[in-house]
Design a protein around this motif. Sequence first.
Motif, PDB file in Angstrom:
ATOM      1  N   TRP A 150       0.667  -1.079   0.021  1.00  0.00           N
ATOM      2  CA  TRP A 150      -0.128  -0.020  -0.128  1.00  0.00           C
ATOM      3  C   TRP A 150       0.873   1.382   0.154  1.00  0.00           C
ATOM      4  CZ3 TRP A 150      -4.673  -0.381  -1.726  1.00  0.00           C
ATOM      5  CH2 TRP A 150      -5.421  -1.443  -1.620  1.00  0.00           C
ATOM      6  N   ALA A 151       2.074   1.059   0.666  1.00  0.00           N
ATOM      7  CA  ALA A 151       3.214   2.320   0.799  1.00  0.00           C
ATOM      8  C   ALA A 151       3.251   2.520  -0.608  1.00  0.00           C
ATOM      9  CB  ALA A 151       4.068   2.135   1.427  1.00  0.00           C
ATOM     10  N   ASP A 152       3.791   1.816  -1.531  1.00  0.00           N
ATOM     11  CA  ASP A 152       4.241   1.912  -3.080  1.00  0.00           C
ATOM     12  C   ASP A 152       3.018   2.404  -3.828  1.00  0.00           C
ATOM     13  OD1 ASP A 152       6.671   0.650  -2.142  1.00  0.00           O
ATOM     14  OD2 ASP A 152       6.262  -1.332  -2.952  1.00  0.00           O
ATOM     15  N   ILE A 153       1.886   1.974  -3.632  1.00  0.00           N
ATOM     16  CA  ILE A 153       0.834   2.385  -4.449  1.00  0.00           C
ATOM     17  C   ILE A 153       0.467   3.728  -4.030  1.00  0.00           C
ATOM     18  CG2 ILE A 153      -1.736   2.158  -4.928  1.00  0.00           C
ATOM     19  CD1 ILE A 153      -1.174  -0.961  -4.509  1.00  0.00           C
ATOM     20  N   GLY A 154       0.376   4.066  -2.664  1.00  0.00           N
ATOM     21  CA  GLY A 154       0.088   5.586  -2.171  1.00  0.00           C
ATOM     22  C   GLY A 154       1.125   6.412  -3.008  1.00  0.00           C
ATOM     23  N   ALA A 155       2.451   6.016  -3.039  1.00  0.00           N
ATOM     24  CA  ALA A 155       3.338   6.928  -3.311  1.00  0.00           C
ATOM     25  C   ALA A 155       3.344   7.406  -4.656  1.00  0.00           C
ATOM     26  CB  ALA A 155       4.784   6.285  -2.913  1.00  0.00           C
ATOM     27  N   VAL A 156       3.010   6.487  -5.701  1.00  0.00           N
ATOM     28  CA  VAL A 156       2.905   6.844  -6.939  1.00  0.00           C
ATOM     29  C   VAL A 156       1.391   7.707  -7.359  1.00  0.00           C
ATOM     30  CG1 VAL A 156       4.265   4.851  -7.505  1.00  0.00           C
ATOM     31  CG2 VAL A 156       1.580   4.844  -7.755  1.00  0.00           C
ATOM     32  N   ILE A 157       0.733   7.677  -6.396  1.00  0.00           N
ATOM     33  CA  ILE A 157      -0.334   8.780  -6.602  1.00  0.00           C
ATOM     34  C   ILE A 157      -0.225   9.902  -5.782  1.00  0.00           C
ATOM     35  CG2 ILE A 157      -1.842   7.024  -7.991  1.00  0.00           C
ATOM     36  CD1 ILE A 157      -3.326   6.796  -5.474  1.00  0.00           C
ATOM     37  N   GLY A 158       0.555   9.841  -4.838  1.00  0.00           N
ATOM     38  CA  GLY A 158       0.683  11.237  -3.917  1.00  0.00           C
ATOM     39  C   GLY A 158      -0.164  11.003  -2.740  1.00  0.00           C
ATOM     40  N   ILE A 159      -0.678  10.049  -2.338  1.00  0.00           N
ATOM     41  CA  ILE A 159      -1.239   9.831  -0.983  1.00  0.00           C
ATOM     42  C   ILE A 159      -0.522   9.048  -0.053  1.00  0.00           C
ATOM     43  CG2 ILE A 159      -3.391  10.190  -2.177  1.00  0.00           C
ATOM     44  CD1 ILE A 159      -4.398   7.245  -1.940  1.00  0.00           C
ATOM     45  N   SER A 160      -1.063   8.949   1.151  1.00  0.00           N
ATOM     46  CA  SER A 160      -0.303   8.207   2.196  1.00  0.00           C
ATOM     47  C   SER A 160      -0.613   6.492   1.877  1.00  0.00           C
ATOM     48  CB  SER A 160      -0.761   8.280   3.588  1.00  0.00           C
ATOM     49  OG  SER A 160      -1.991   8.213   3.843  1.00  0.00           O
ATOM     50  N   ARG A 161       0.092   5.604   2.739  1.00  0.00           N
ATOM     51  CA  ARG A 161      -0.249   4.166   2.604  1.00  0.00           C
ATOM     52  C   ARG A 161      -1.389   4.068   3.237  1.00  0.00           C
ATOM     53  NH1 ARG A 161      -1.196   1.197   6.507  1.00  0.00           N
ATOM     54  NH2 ARG A 161      -0.325   2.407   8.044  1.00  0.00           N
ATOM     55  N   GLN A 162      -1.580   4.435   4.312  1.00  0.00           N
ATOM     56  CA  GLN A 162      -3.260   4.530   4.924  1.00  0.00           C
ATOM     57  C   GLN A 162      -4.326   5.112   4.188  1.00  0.00           C
ATOM     58  OE1 GLN A 162      -3.468   6.209   8.826  1.00  0.00           O
ATOM     59  NE2 GLN A 162      -5.503   5.651   8.983  1.00  0.00           N
ATOM     60  N   ALA A 163      -4.142   6.087   3.657  1.00  0.00           N
ATOM     61  CA  ALA A 163      -5.178   6.404   2.560  1.00  0.00           C
ATOM     62  C   ALA A 163      -5.639   5.445   1.330  1.00  0.00           C
ATOM     63  CB  ALA A 163      -4.869   8.142   2.056  1.00  0.00           C
ATOM     64  N   ALA A 164      -4.358   5.221   0.865  1.00  0.00           N
ATOM     65  CA  ALA A 164      -4.375   4.041  -0.254  1.00  0.00           C
ATOM     66  C   ALA A 164      -5.138   2.800   0.302  1.00  0.00           C
ATOM     67  CB  ALA A 164      -3.249   3.560  -0.884  1.00  0.00           C
ATOM     68  N   HIS A 165      -4.712   2.309   1.577  1.00  0.00           N
ATOM     69  CA  HIS A 165      -5.400   1.228   1.963  1.00  0.00           C
ATOM     70  C   HIS A 165      -6.917   1.273   2.178  1.00  0.00           C
ATOM     71  CE1 HIS A 165      -6.979  -1.488   5.300  1.00  0.00           C
ATOM     72  NE2 HIS A 165      -6.096  -2.437   4.496  1.00  0.00           N
ATOM     73  N   GLU A 166      -7.331   2.589   2.692  1.00  0.00           N
ATOM     74  CA  GLU A 166      -8.689   2.896   3.146  1.00  0.00           C
ATOM     75  C   GLU A 166      -9.636   3.104   1.776  1.00  0.00           C
ATOM     76  OE1 GLU A 166      -8.640   6.558   5.606  1.00  0.00           O
ATOM     77  OE2 GLU A 166      -8.011   5.332   7.349  1.00  0.00           O
ATOM     78  N   ARG A 167      -9.017   3.197   0.859  1.00  0.00           N
ATOM     79  CA  ARG A 167      -9.707   3.805  -0.417  1.00  0.00           C
ATOM     80  C   ARG A 167      -9.853   2.496  -1.197  1.00  0.00           C
ATOM     81  NH1 ARG A 167      -8.228   8.325  -5.017  1.00  0.00           N
ATOM     82  NH2 ARG A 167      -9.806   7.887  -6.381  1.00  0.00           N
ATOM     83  N   TRP A 168      -8.945   1.556  -1.253  1.00  0.00           N
ATOM     84  CA  TRP A 168      -8.971   0.537  -2.256  1.00  0.00           C
ATOM     85  C   TRP A 168      -9.175  -0.986  -1.621  1.00  0.00           C
ATOM     86  CZ3 TRP A 168      -5.730   4.463  -4.136  1.00  0.00           C
ATOM     87  CH2 TRP A 168      -6.229   4.917  -5.320  1.00  0.00           C
ATOM     88  N   SER A 169      -8.809  -1.036  -0.289  1.00  0.00           N
ATOM     89  CA  SER A 169      -8.695  -2.510   0.384  1.00  0.00           C
ATOM     90  C   SER A 169     -10.104  -3.426   0.200  1.00  0.00           C
ATOM     91  CB  SER A 169      -8.381  -2.302   1.913  1.00  0.00           C
ATOM     92  OG  SER A 169      -9.321  -1.677   2.535  1.00  0.00           O
ATOM     93  N   LYS A 170     -11.158  -2.556  -0.019  1.00  0.00           N
ATOM     94  CA  LYS A 170     -12.405  -3.496  -0.055  1.00  0.00           C
ATOM     95  C   LYS A 170     -12.547  -4.104  -1.399  1.00  0.00           C
ATOM     96  CE  LYS A 170     -14.948  -0.548   2.862  1.00  0.00           C
ATOM     97  NZ  LYS A 170     -15.778   0.700   3.412  1.00  0.00           N
TER      98      LYS A 170
END
Length: 173
Positions: A150-170
Amino acid sequence: MSVDHPGHEGWDAPVLPGGWYGVGAKDGRALARRFADAPGPLQEDGEASVQDGRHVVGWQAMCECGWRGPRWTRVDQVQDADEQSRLVHVPDLDSYGDAPDHIVQAIYDEWQEHLEPPLLLAVRDASQEAAAAQDRLAAAVAAARAEHSWADIGAVIGISRQAAHERWSKITG
């Protein structure tokens, strides 16, 4: 005039006696139909009729959505003509009953006015494009999640690891 717009197809319909409206041409004459006056999309009342367009009594904008513009009435005498009142003197017509070019343009302008205002149409189009882009992004994230954090994914779009997880984990599990 026969023009398309999302959910609409409009045309300048010759109006013939007896409630007939031109919908095309056949055998060198006007192909006409009668339509129900119920709201909503135009419904065919019966079979088409091939008619002599020289008997046209006017013209009207029509749209497949059911909208009809005001009628332009053909008058017999030039002194009765008043384009502000949609009364036009057209002495000679061909067998198709086509309106003069300036009436076709006026009908097209009326048809355009019944469509969504251009700025709202742009908003709708942009919204549809954004939704499609969101779907592509979600699919890309799901595919990337198989190999990346999630940290890698968040980094490439400019958001945090936690924000990426919250947005797409479902959607990724």
